[in-house]
Design a protein around this motif. Sequence first.
Motif, PDB file in Angstrom:
ATOM      1  N   SER A   4      41.948  49.359  36.007  1.00 48.39           N
ATOM      2  CA  SER A   4      43.154  48.634  36.400  1.00 48.39           C
ATOM      3  C   SER A   4      42.869  47.523  37.414  1.00 48.39           C
ATOM      4  O   SER A   4      43.600  46.532  37.459  1.00 48.39           O
ATOM      5  N   GLY A   5      41.863  47.679  38.242  1.00 48.14           N
ATOM      6  CA  GLY A   5      41.588  46.665  39.252  1.00 48.14           C
ATOM      7  C   GLY A   5      40.280  46.935  39.961  1.00 48.14           C
ATOM      8  O   GLY A   5      39.568  47.899  39.659  1.00 48.14           O
ATOM      9  N   LEU A   6      39.975  46.062  40.916  1.00 48.79           N
ATOM     10  CA  LEU A   6      38.802  46.238  41.768  1.00 48.79           C
ATOM     11  C   LEU A   6      39.239  46.862  43.084  1.00 48.79           C
ATOM     12  O   LEU A   6      40.218  46.426  43.690  1.00 48.79           O
ATOM     13  N   ASP A   7      38.507  47.869  43.531  1.00 48.16           N
ATOM     14  CA  ASP A   7      38.807  48.471  44.831  1.00 48.16           C
ATOM     15  C   ASP A   7      38.152  47.669  45.947  1.00 48.16           C
ATOM     16  O   ASP A   7      38.809  47.260  46.890  1.00 48.16           O
ATOM     17  N   HIS A   8      36.845  47.426  45.811  1.00 47.59           N
ATOM     18  CA  HIS A   8      36.173  46.629  46.825  1.00 47.59           C
ATOM     19  C   HIS A   8      34.883  46.022  46.301  1.00 47.59           C
ATOM     20  O   HIS A   8      34.352  46.446  45.276  1.00 47.59           O
ATOM     21  N   VAL A  31      41.361  36.818  46.607  1.00 45.16           N
ATOM     22  CA  VAL A  31      40.159  36.652  45.793  1.00 45.16           C
ATOM     23  C   VAL A  31      40.624  36.667  44.340  1.00 45.16           C
ATOM     24  O   VAL A  31      41.040  37.705  43.819  1.00 45.16           O
ATOM     25  N   GLU A  32      40.571  35.515  43.689  1.00 40.15           N
ATOM     26  CA  GLU A  32      41.059  35.429  42.315  1.00 40.15           C
ATOM     27  C   GLU A  32      40.098  36.086  41.328  1.00 40.15           C
ATOM     28  O   GLU A  32      40.511  36.759  40.396  1.00 40.15           O
ATOM     29  N   VAL A  53      44.137  43.625  37.635  1.00 39.97           N
ATOM     30  CA  VAL A  53      45.226  43.376  38.566  1.00 39.97           C
ATOM     31  C   VAL A  53      44.642  42.936  39.904  1.00 39.97           C
ATOM     32  O   VAL A  53      43.750  43.595  40.448  1.00 39.97           O
ATOM     33  N   GLY A  54      45.130  41.831  40.440  1.00 41.07           N
ATOM     34  CA  GLY A  54      44.644  41.341  41.727  1.00 41.07           C
ATOM     35  C   GLY A  54      43.437  40.443  41.562  1.00 41.07           C
ATOM     36  O   GLY A  54      43.568  39.240  41.411  1.00 41.07           O
ATOM     37  N   THR A  55      42.253  41.021  41.579  1.00 40.24           N
ATOM     38  CA  THR A  55      41.008  40.262  41.451  1.00 40.24           C
ATOM     39  C   THR A  55      40.330  40.603  40.139  1.00 40.24           C
ATOM     40  O   THR A  55      40.076  41.775  39.846  1.00 40.24           O
ATOM     41  N   SER A  56      40.035  39.582  39.331  1.00 40.87           N
ATOM     42  CA  SER A  56      39.374  39.789  38.042  1.00 40.87           C
ATOM     43  C   SER A  56      37.868  39.579  38.195  1.00 40.87           C
ATOM     44  O   SER A  56      37.361  39.265  39.276  1.00 40.87           O
ATOM     45  N   GLY A 115      44.100  39.203  52.035  1.00 38.55           N
ATOM     46  CA  GLY A 115      45.495  39.114  51.613  1.00 38.55           C
ATOM     47  C   GLY A 115      46.176  40.471  51.646  1.00 38.55           C
ATOM     48  O   GLY A 115      45.546  41.512  51.780  1.00 38.55           O
ATOM     49  N   ARG A 116      47.481  40.444  51.507  1.00 38.67           N
ATOM     50  CA  ARG A 116      48.275  41.673  51.532  1.00 38.67           C
ATOM     51  C   ARG A 116      48.000  42.494  50.273  1.00 38.67           C
ATOM     52  O   ARG A 116      48.277  42.049  49.158  1.00 38.67           O
ATOM     53  N   GLY A 117      47.451  43.680  50.468  1.00 39.23           N
ATOM     54  CA  GLY A 117      47.133  44.542  49.331  1.00 39.23           C
ATOM     55  C   GLY A 117      46.014  44.024  48.466  1.00 39.23           C
ATOM     56  O   GLY A 117      45.851  44.464  47.322  1.00 39.23           O
ATOM     57  N   GLY A 118      45.219  43.081  48.989  1.00 36.12           N
ATOM     58  CA  GLY A 118      44.186  42.445  48.188  1.00 36.12           C
ATOM     59  C   GLY A 118      42.849  43.172  48.220  1.00 36.12           C
ATOM     60  O   GLY A 118      42.733  44.317  48.679  1.00 36.12           O
ATOM     61  N   LEU A 119      41.832  42.481  47.745  1.00 35.08           N
ATOM     62  CA  LEU A 119      40.497  43.053  47.613  1.00 35.08           C
ATOM     63  C   LEU A 119      39.908  43.393  48.976  1.00 35.08           C
ATOM     64  O   LEU A 119      39.997  42.603  49.922  1.00 35.08           O
TER      65      LEU A 119
END
Length: 224
Positions: free
Chosen positions: A106-110, A11-12, A39-42, A150-154
């Motif tokens: 830092s990022g989105l958890d879910h 998820v971009e 980081v990961g998904t914005s 994805g691996r380690g993704g949202l």
Amino acid sequence: MTDADTMDPRVEWLTVAGAADTWRSLGLTVTDAGLIPLVGTSIRIVAGSGDGTDRSDVPAGIVGWALSGVTNPGAAAADAFDLDGLPTEIVGPTTPVYADHPLGASGLDHVVVSTSDLERTSGAIASATGCELKRIRELGTMRQGFHRIGRGGLIVELVERPDLPEGPASFWGLVLIVEDLDAACELIGPDRISSPKDAVQPGRRIATIRADVGLGLPVALMTH
């Protein structure tokens, strides 16, 4: 085989309609293009009701997401499709953009998705991404299902409740990861965010942005 077949799905970004200045007021950096780099998904902010423009026809909230490494299960050549009610854009992998957020995000958890039929929505996500349902959690009459894109993704948390009307799924809310939850709550202020409490996830804590802040969707902050 297409390029998407060889890429890890991701998820971009989540597309959120609303006012960029409201998100900035929480201590999040929003670029001139409306991007909150994470980081990961914005998160990508687009015009919507409450943002001072004339786009009152677009209600605030999550209005779609952009996925890379996937194909449209209905028409592979299309760059957008409806994933059981979730507006989905197919994009190429993006170059990471880094930003220093005063909030310490830092990022989105879910992201949370509401659905009247967990199996239906889960099947649609699995078909599009290849990411199968990880588990189902029963909470009385409510059911929760979890996918990781994805691996380690949202993480996509599906929530099925008996009071939801029949129909397609819809985005509901999101949870941001912050480095220091107490410092983040102090920055935002007690009139705009709840006091931290233990999260369902062991060893983690969470606090919820109050609705009158005006984000237009439920947003919580969580520790790693």
